[in-house]
Design an enzyme around this catalytic site. Structure first.
Site, short mmCIF file in Angstrom:
data_model
loop_
_atom_site.label_atom_id
_atom_site.label_comp_id
_atom_site.label_asym_id
_atom_site.label_seq_id
_atom_site.Cartn_x
_atom_site.Cartn_y
_atom_site.Cartn_z
N ASP A 330 78.03 -47.46 -1.56
CA ASP A 330 78.61 -48.70 -1.05
C ASP A 330 79.87 -48.30 -0.27
O ASP A 330 80.42 -47.22 -0.50
CB ASP A 330 78.96 -49.61 -2.24
CG ASP A 330 79.80 -50.79 -1.82
OD1 ASP A 330 79.39 -51.50 -0.89
OD2 ASP A 330 80.88 -50.99 -2.42
N ASP A 521 80.72 -50.50 -6.79
CA ASP A 521 81.74 -51.04 -7.69
C ASP A 521 81.80 -52.56 -7.77
O ASP A 521 82.48 -53.11 -8.63
CB ASP A 521 83.13 -50.53 -7.27
CG ASP A 521 83.62 -51.23 -6.00
OD1 ASP A 521 82.79 -51.47 -5.10
OD2 ASP A 521 84.83 -51.52 -5.92
#
Length: 640
Positions: A330, A521
């Site tokens: 990400d 996250d």
């Protein structure tokens, strides 16, 4: 009775038998002769060997054979024959049964000691927590036991004292040594607004913090729980081992019967010698080393990773990590710092910023915080918003002072004015995320926001590529910004403009070619973390992301991705090495025990077979303990 006490009991009763065996060539015998040997061995069989016999009987009743079956059959055979020989005035070999039990218990006792050493990570972690805390109540500090600290309590921490629980600093500043929890060697500067972790050590300042997590909710408690679960879990390879053991035990029993038949019937050996060969086969083949090859390596590997601030949740994750070929990252908060800042405003600054701040006040998007922070700096006041709506993957809309307004990416409108489109392209080439602000379906300006890569991102990605991993960035940001960030950190491929709900599908598509590890996250990363063969969650991420990840990086350092995958590979390789030596040991030991090489003078008595089996188990545990010394970084990476 514990393994330790059973071993001591067996040893005490075996020593007279050892003295008798050594003394016989010199004419020395125990008082009472064979009857004394009978009583000593009977005590061993009734006390020290009883758990083996119980386990073997339970397995027999369920039509199943295990390692204790071999121990029980071998020792009972030696014991029963010796009783028969005693009653018929023949030569006995009670010492074989007694010594086998003693040596096996010695192996189990030393194995248990080594296992304790391997799994002491949990105990060391538990020892880190503070015993009490200085809580400020009614304006006065009161020292209370840790168990009495509650969420919301204000706690004072003085220099050199441990921080009791997790929380946020509300007054003062200091440097905190977090190495005991995160593995980070350098002290971290903490000020008002920063989070602190329970069990870490305050260095030189005094500060007040408000407790946010206590008891089982603290980071330390979660780490302890994760390590416990990991060390009691089973890797999928263990299922294969268990199936092999199920087949192996009956094969060994057949081999022992065949050994007895060949020696007694065809080679005309004495009944005693034929039985000794058969018993030796049963004892030497006991696959105890197979049973501990996997769990001991798992204990050491997960224990070491915990000390480094890397939490591997179970053996299944560890084994899967060994197969990963592609690492998908990400962007925001994972590769980048996750604290974006407004760098440019195109259009009438006050109007653009007020519309943007008004809409973003109700948004949870990471970029919203950057817009609101800039509005505060520019002293722009947000206006009331009604009819607020979030458009997935695009932005937000609402009525600001009665007029329709929006903020989001270029998909929010059909076409940007040429001048704004040109400026947007130029800003995106500088690795800036650009949002469009508009009224009544018309763009009135742009806001450029930039989030810089973490210092650890480029070195981590370089190390992964050096090890042969393919690296991919998966982001909802536009391709120009994603490509610029990817170029800065060295990412191989970029998948951009991905809606939050599409991340899991993108990971699944990549995984069709090879196992994938996904590193993220955020809340929107949870499906992708679950879909990937291995989900790696940043410790600073949301609770749902951490729960979804199979590996958690407490320090939020991407270099720990390299360490986690390296340790997983080395641990799994150690498991395979342990299994190989356990199988080789049994394979080579059976022919020797069966007397195949008796003509060359190579004979293995039951007691020596028991000692050999114990040493085999110890060698497997010792092999696993070497993981604590294995190298995880190259010299270049260590310097970086």
């Amino acid at each position: 009775m514990s393994v330790r006490n059973r071993f001591i009991f067996s040893l005490v009763f075996s020593l007279p038998l050892l003295v008798n065996m050594i003394g016989m060539p010199f004419g020395f015998m125990l008082p009472g002769g064979a009857w004394t040997q009978f009583w000593l061995t009977s005590a061993i069989m009734a006390v020290a060997a009883w758990p083996f016999l119980q386990s073997a009987w339970a397995s027999f009743r369920h039509h199943h054979a295990n390692m204790d079956t071999l121990v029980a059959i071998g020792t009972v055979t030696a014991y029963v024959y010796s009783v028969y020989a005693l009653l018929t005035d023949r030569a006995v070999f009670f010492e074989s049964a007694a010594f086998v039990i003693t040596f096996i218990l010695l192996g189990q006792y030393l194995e248990a000691r080594m296992k304790d050493t391997a799994s002491n990570a949990v105990g060391k972690l538990m020892d880190l927590q503070a015993k009490d805390a200085e809580v400020v109540r009614d304006g006065h500090p009161v020292r209370v036991p840790l168990a009495e600290v509650q969420v919301g309590d204000v706690i004072r921490v003085r220099p050199g004292k441990k921080i009791a629980v997790d929380g946020e600093i509300i007054e003062g500043s200091s440097t905190v040594d977090e190495s005991m929890v995160t593995g980070e060697s350098m002290p971290v500067v903490k000020k008002v607004g920063d989070k602190v972790i329970g069990a870490t050590l305050n260095s030189n300042g005094t500060f007040l913090f408000r407790a946010s997590k206590v008891g089982d909710d603290t980071l330390l408690a979660q780490i302890v729980e994760m390590v416990k679960k990991a060390q009691t879990s089973h890797a999928p390879i263990q299922k294969t081992v268990d199936k092999i053991a199920d087949i192996f035990v009956p094969v060994v029993l057949i081999a022992a019967i065949a050994t007895f038949a060949v020696w007694y019937v065809f080679l005309h050996a004495s009944l005693v010698n034929a039985l000794l060969f058969a018993v030796s086969v049963v004892i030497i083949a006991c696959p105890c080393a197979l049973g501990i090859a996997t769990p001991t390596a798992l204990m050491v590997g997960t224990g070491r990773s915990a000390k480094l601030g890397i939490l591997i949740k179970n053996g299944e994750v560890l084994e899967a990590a060994n197969t990963v070929k592609t690492i998908v990252f990400d962007k925001t908060g994972t590769i980048t710092v996750g604290q974006p800042k407004v760098t440019d405003i195109v259009g009438d600054e006050k109007t653009v910023l007020q519309l943007a701040a008004s809409l973003e006040a109700a948004s949870e998007h990471p970029l919203a915080a950057a817009v609101l922070a800039q509005a505060k700096v520019s002293q722009v006041t947000a206006a009331p918003v009604t009819d607020f709506k979030a458009v997935e993957g695009r932005g937000v809309t609402g009525l600001v002072a009665g007029r329709s307004a929006f903020i989001g990416n270029s998909k929010m409108i059909d076409q940007l004015p040429a001048a704004l489109a040109t400026q947007m392209t130029a800003l995106q080439k500088e690795a800036k995320t650009v949002v469009v602000v508009g009224e009544d379906q018309h763009a009135i300006g742009l806001i450029a926001i930039q989030d810089t890569p973490k210092a650890s991102s480029a070195p981590a990605i370089a190390a992964l590529k050096q090890r042969g991993y393919r690296t991919v960035m998966l982001t909802g940001d536009n391709r120009r910004v994603a490509a610029a960030i990817a170029q800065q950190v060295g990412i191989d491929d970029v998948i951009a403009d991905v809606l939050p709900g599409e991340k899991a599908a993108a990971v699944a598509k990549l995984q069709a070619d090879a196992p994938v590890a996904f590193v993220g996250d955020g809340i929107n990363d949870a499906p992708a973390l679950t879909t990937a063969a291995v989900g790696i969650a940043m410790g600073s991420g949301t609770d749902i992301a951490i729960e979804s990840g199979g590996i958690v990086l407490v320090k939020n350092d991407l270099r720990d991705v390299v360490t986690a995958l390296t340790l997983a590979r080395k641990t799994f390789n150690r498991i395979r090495l342990n299994l190989f030596w356990a199988f080789i040991y049994n394979t080579l030991g059976i022919p020797i025990a069966a007397g195949v090489f008796a003509g060359l003078g190579l004979v293995l008595s039951p007691e020596l077979a028991g000692l050999g089996m114990a040493l085999s188990s110890l060698s497997v545990v010792a092999s696993s303990l070497l993981l604590n010394r294995t190298k995880l970084q190259t010299k270049a990476e260590a310097v970086a």
